[in-house]
Scaffold this active site. Structure first.
Site, PDB file in Angstrom:
ATOM      1  N   THR A 194       0.685  -1.126   0.363  1.00  0.00           N
ATOM      2  CA  THR A 194      -0.390   0.029   0.119  1.00  0.00           C
ATOM      3  C   THR A 194       1.104   0.728   0.371  1.00  0.00           C
ATOM      4  O   THR A 194       0.353   2.400  -0.697  1.00  0.00           O
ATOM      5  CB  THR A 194      -1.287   0.235   1.165  1.00  0.00           C
ATOM      6  OG1 THR A 194      -2.246  -0.979   1.228  1.00  0.00           O
ATOM      7  CG2 THR A 194      -1.974   1.107   1.338  1.00  0.00           C
ATOM      8  N   GLN A 228      -5.159  -2.254  -2.923  1.00  0.00           N
ATOM      9  CA  GLN A 228      -5.192  -0.016  -2.569  1.00  0.00           C
ATOM     10  C   GLN A 228      -4.495   0.133  -3.285  1.00  0.00           C
ATOM     11  O   GLN A 228      -3.109  -0.391  -3.901  1.00  0.00           O
ATOM     12  CB  GLN A 228      -4.284  -0.961  -1.348  1.00  0.00           C
ATOM     13  CG  GLN A 228      -4.715  -1.177  -0.077  1.00  0.00           C
ATOM     14  CD  GLN A 228      -4.201  -3.344  -0.145  1.00  0.00           C
ATOM     15  OE1 GLN A 228      -4.379  -3.420  -0.900  1.00  0.00           O
ATOM     16  NE2 GLN A 228      -4.982  -3.837   0.842  1.00  0.00           N
ATOM     17  N   ASP A 286     -11.569   2.683   2.542  1.00  0.00           N
ATOM     18  CA  ASP A 286     -10.899   3.314   3.875  1.00  0.00           C
ATOM     19  C   ASP A 286     -10.471   4.340   2.999  1.00  0.00           C
ATOM     20  O   ASP A 286      -9.227   4.061   2.865  1.00  0.00           O
ATOM     21  CB  ASP A 286     -10.299   1.985   4.912  1.00  0.00           C
ATOM     22  CG  ASP A 286     -10.629   1.083   4.899  1.00  0.00           C
ATOM     23  OD1 ASP A 286     -11.964   1.197   5.553  1.00  0.00           O
ATOM     24  OD2 ASP A 286      -9.833   0.090   5.174  1.00  0.00           O
ATOM     25  N   TRP A 303      -9.389   0.606  12.525  1.00  0.00           N
ATOM     26  CA  TRP A 303      -7.918   0.702  12.389  1.00  0.00           C
ATOM     27  C   TRP A 303      -7.327  -0.185  13.603  1.00  0.00           C
ATOM     28  O   TRP A 303      -6.146  -0.723  13.720  1.00  0.00           O
ATOM     29  CB  TRP A 303      -7.442   1.258  10.965  1.00  0.00           C
ATOM     30  CG  TRP A 303      -6.020   0.621  10.545  1.00  0.00           C
ATOM     31  CD1 TRP A 303      -5.910  -0.582  10.250  1.00  0.00           C
ATOM     32  CD2 TRP A 303      -5.102   0.728   9.533  1.00  0.00           C
ATOM     33  NE1 TRP A 303      -4.501  -1.454  10.001  1.00  0.00           N
ATOM     34  CE2 TRP A 303      -4.439   0.509   9.026  1.00  0.00           C
ATOM     35  CE3 TRP A 303      -5.014   1.967   9.024  1.00  0.00           C
ATOM     36  CZ2 TRP A 303      -3.455  -0.102   8.152  1.00  0.00           C
ATOM     37  CZ3 TRP A 303      -4.031   2.731   8.413  1.00  0.00           C
ATOM     38  CH2 TRP A 303      -2.751   1.770   8.297  1.00  0.00           C
TER      39      TRP A 303
END
EC number: 3.1.1.11
Length: 367
Positions: free
Chosen positions: A149, A184, A228, A286
Site C-alpha cells: 500500500t 489498495q 477506507d 483500524w
C-alpha cells in the site's frame, strides 16, 4: 508512535525508574514514591489529551526563493515532467520553491524525498492539472517484490512544509471486486509533518488518501474513494471538503490508525459534505485508539445508521473516540449509531474544530 515520541517516552520512563530507585535506596519514603507515581500518571494523561503535541514548534517559510515551471510541451520552457522539476532542486533544500504546473494530464509517479523541505506544487485548477498513475499494492516493484500500500502512491511526499494547490492526484486502478486482495491503490501518500492541501482533488477507490503521519491541513478539497479512502495515523484537519463515496457495496470513509493513548493523532472533519453511492461507514477502527470527529458536516443517506465499525474487535469499542457534533442531512441522525460513539457537547467538540487541533497558528498563514 513516531521516532521522536518513542525516544521521549523511553527517556522519561528511564528517568522515572531512576527516580523511583533513588527514593527506595536513600529514604524509602512512601510519600516520595507516591509523588513519583502521581507524576507518571499525570504525564500519561497529558500525552493522551489534545492539549499536548509531540511535534516541535513549526516555522514555515512562504516567500519563494525560486520558481520552476512544468509544461507538457517543451517549447513552452521549463520541464516537461513534475519529477524532473523536483529532481532539479537541491537535495537539502531549505527555502520555499514553487513549482507551477500548467494544465494537462501528467502520467507519472512522483516522490519528494525527506530532505527536500518547503516545496509548493501549484496547478492551473483541480480540473485542468491532473497527475495520474495506476499502481496497486500487489504490483511488483523494481526490487521484484510487491509495492504494498505504501509504495502504490501516485504522488508521495516525505518532506515537511509541503503545499499543494489547485491540482488533482489520481490513481486510476479500477474499483476492486468484493474480497479481492492486494488492490489498495493510493493517489496521495503524505508521510511528513506540516503539509497543506488547498483546492485539491484526490481520486481513487480503495485507500485513496494515505494520511500517514504528521500534521496536515486540507481546505476545500474533493476526496473520492470506496473503502477506507482516508486512512493512516496523521493529525489532520479537513475543512470544507467534499467526501464522495463511489461503491456499489459497503464502504468506509475513514480508517484511522491511532494505536496508543500516548499518540496525539486523529482526523477532524469540519463543515464538510459526504455524498455518493453504496452504504458507507463513517469510519473503521483500524487502530485500537482510533480517533475521528465530524462537526457541522452534511451527511447524505448513504451513511449506515450504525455509523462506525470496530474492525471485528469488540475491545476497541472501549478505547476508540468516534464523535459527531451538530451534523446535518439524512445520514447524520445519531439515534441509530453504535452505543460506543458519541454525540459531542460544545466543550467536547471544541479541541477538534479549529486550527489549534493541528497547531495551525504556527505554520498555516496566508495559504
Amino acid at each position: 508512535m513516531n521516532s521522536i515520541m518513542k525516544q521521549t517516552t523511553f527517556t522519561i520512563l528511564i528517568l522515572l525508574m531512576i527516580n523511583s530507585c533513588s527514593c527506595i535506596s536513600h529514604s524509602k519514603s512512601s510519600n516520595e514514591l507516591k509523588v513519583a507515581e502521581e507524576g507518571y500518571i499525570n504525564w500519561v494523561k497529558s500525552w493522551g489529551s489534545l492539549k499536548h503535541t509531540p511535534f516541535q514548534e513549526a516555522k514555515n517559510k512562504l516567500k519563494p526563493c525560486k520558481t520552476i515551471k512544468v509544461h507538457k510541451k517543451s517549447k513552452k520552457g521549463g520541464f516537461t515532467s513534475i519529477q524532473q522539476a523536483i529532481n532539479s532542486i537541491p537535495i537539502f533544500n531549505q527555502c520555499r520553491v514553487v513549482i507551477y504546473v500548467a494544465k494537462g494530464t501528467y502520467r507519472e509517479k512522483v516522490e519528494i524525498p525527506s530532505t527536500m523541505a518547503y516545496i509548493t506544487i501549484q496547478g492551473a485548477s483541480m480540473k485542468k492539472t491532473i497527475i495520474v498513475w495506476d499502481d496497486t499494492a500487489n504490483r511488483t516493484g523494481n526490487n521484484g517484490k510487491p509495492l504494498g500500500t505504501y509504495g502504490s502512491a501516485t504522488f508521495a511526499v516525505n518532506s515537511p512544509y509541503f503545499i499543494a494547490k489547485n491540482i488533482t492526484f489520481k490513481n486510476k486502478a479500477p474499483i476492486p471486486r468484493s474480497g479481492e486482495l492486494g488492490k489498495q491503490a493510493v493517489a496521495m501518500r503524505i508521510s511528513a509533518d506540516t503539509a497543506a492541501f488547498i483546492h485539491c482533488k484526490f481520486i481513487g477507490s480503495q485507500d485513496t488518501l494515505y494520511d500517514h503521519q504528521g500534521r496536515h491541513y486540507f481546505k476545500n478539497c474533493h476526496i473520492q474513494g470506496s473503502v477506507d479512502f482516508i486512512f493512516g495515523n496523521g493529525l489532520s484537519l479537513y475543512e470544507g471538503c467534499h467526501l464522495h463515496a463511489k461503491t456499489n457495496a459497503f464502504g468506509a470513509l475513514t480508517a484511522q490508525k491511532r494505536d496508543s493513548l500516548l499518540e496525539d493523532t486523529g482526523f477532524s472533519f469540519v463543515n464538510c459534505k459526504v455524498t455518493g453511492s453504496g452504504a458507507l461507514y463513517l469510519g473503521r477502527a483500524w487502530g485500537t485508539f482510533s480517533r475521528v470527529v465530524f462537526a457541522y458536516t452534511y451527511m447524505d443517506k448513504i451513511i449506515l445508521p450504525r455509523g462506525w465499525y470496530d474492525w471485528g474487535d469488540k475491545n476497541r469499542q472501549m478505547t476508540v473516540f468516534f464523535g459527531q457534533f451538530k451534523c446535518s442531512g439524512p445520514g447524520a441522525s445519531h439515534g441509530g449509531r453504535v452505543s460506543w460513539s458519541r454525540e459531542l457537547t460544545q466543550e467536547e467538540a471544541e479541541p477538534f474544530i479549529s486550527l489549534s487541533f493541528i497547531n495551525g497558528h504556527e505554520w498555516i498563514n496566508n495559504l
